[in-house]
Design a protein around this motif. Structure first.
Motif, PDB file in Angstrom:
ATOM      1  N   LYS A  40       0.843  -1.198   0.000  1.00  0.00           N
ATOM      2  CA  LYS A  40       0.000   0.000   0.000  1.00  0.00           C
ATOM      3  C   LYS A  40       0.877   1.246   0.000  1.00  0.00           C
ATOM      4  N   HIS A  44       0.951   4.275  -2.854  1.00  0.00           N
ATOM      5  CA  HIS A  44       0.797   5.693  -2.526  1.00  0.00           C
ATOM      6  C   HIS A  44       1.983   6.520  -3.036  1.00  0.00           C
ATOM      7  N   PRO A  53      -4.288   9.408  -8.222  1.00  0.00           N
ATOM      8  CA  PRO A  53      -4.838   8.897  -6.969  1.00  0.00           C
ATOM      9  C   PRO A  53      -4.471   7.413  -6.796  1.00  0.00           C
ATOM     10  N   SER A  55      -6.221   5.036  -5.976  1.00  0.00           N
ATOM     11  CA  SER A  55      -7.269   4.171  -6.538  1.00  0.00           C
ATOM     12  C   SER A  55      -6.982   3.854  -8.006  1.00  0.00           C
ATOM     13  N   LYS A  56      -6.429   4.806  -8.721  1.00  0.00           N
ATOM     14  CA  LYS A  56      -6.083   4.602 -10.134  1.00  0.00           C
ATOM     15  C   LYS A  56      -4.941   3.589 -10.253  1.00  0.00           C
ATOM     16  N   PHE A  58      -4.114   1.325  -8.009  1.00  0.00           N
ATOM     17  CA  PHE A  58      -4.678   0.049  -7.570  1.00  0.00           C
ATOM     18  C   PHE A  58      -5.491  -0.585  -8.692  1.00  0.00           C
ATOM     19  N   GLY A  59      -6.267   0.209  -9.411  1.00  0.00           N
ATOM     20  CA  GLY A  59      -7.074  -0.292 -10.527  1.00  0.00           C
ATOM     21  C   GLY A  59      -6.221  -0.924 -11.607  1.00  0.00           C
ATOM     22  N   THR A  62      -4.619  -4.234 -10.212  1.00  0.00           N
ATOM     23  CA  THR A  62      -5.540  -5.374 -10.097  1.00  0.00           C
ATOM     24  C   THR A  62      -6.025  -5.860 -11.457  1.00  0.00           C
TER      25      THR A  62
END
Length: 161
Positions: A40, A44, A53, A55-56, A58-59, A62
């Motif tokens: 994580k 970051h 971000p 989330s981008k 991570f997207g 994944t």
């Protein structure tokens, strides 16, 4: 704070790349190479560097199955599920490993020693069914040979000859 893995920190690895979104995948690959997975904290840090971000990041991580988001075990076992291995019983080996290790595919044992994965083909068809442990091939396996192998790894705490 920079995570240091081996001789390079994650921040050093990130800064080796141009500060452009076009380089996200290569940054992810290089960070995973030094860290063993994508933590994580590293997600970051990459986001801060690329002004994206988390989330981008991570997207993207994944979406591609090459990226690992959990710390892998010391011994990473891959079970081949290709046609030759399937015909020769790799599903039985996989089921045996799940019981022996007490985990499902994609999980790591609580002691951090083993991670279990499946792959479409390892290219060891002539020695089917085959698994790899940290990249070392073990073929012509049956349940007994597999149990002996896992016992040997547990006792040594690593992949042994």
């Amino acid at each position: 704070m920079a995570t240091t893995v081996g001789s390079k920190s994650v921040d050093e690895v990130i800064r080796e790349h141009p500060q452009s979104r076009e380089h996200l995948i290569s940054i992810l690959q290089d960070v995973q190479e030094v860290e063993g997975y994508l933590s994580k904290q590293s997600i970051h840090r990459i986001g801060e560097y690329l002004n994206l971000p988390p989330s981008k990041i991570f997207g993207v991580a994944t979406f591609y199955n090459q990226f690992k988001l959990n710390k892998p075990g010391k011994i990473q076992i891959q079970v081949c599920r290709g046609t030759a291995c399937h015909v020769k019983g790799s599903l039985n080996l996989l089921d045996s490993l799940k019981l022996l290790l007490g985990i499902e595919v994609g999980q790591t044992t609580r002691d951090g020693l083993f991670t279990l994965e499946t792959v479409a083909c390892l290219g060891g068809c002539s020695i089917a069914p085959v698994i790899t442990a940290n990249g070392k091939f073990y073929g012509r396996l049956d349940k007994k040979k597999l149990e002996d192998l896992v016992t040997k790894f547990r006792e040594a705490g690593e992949v042994t000859e």
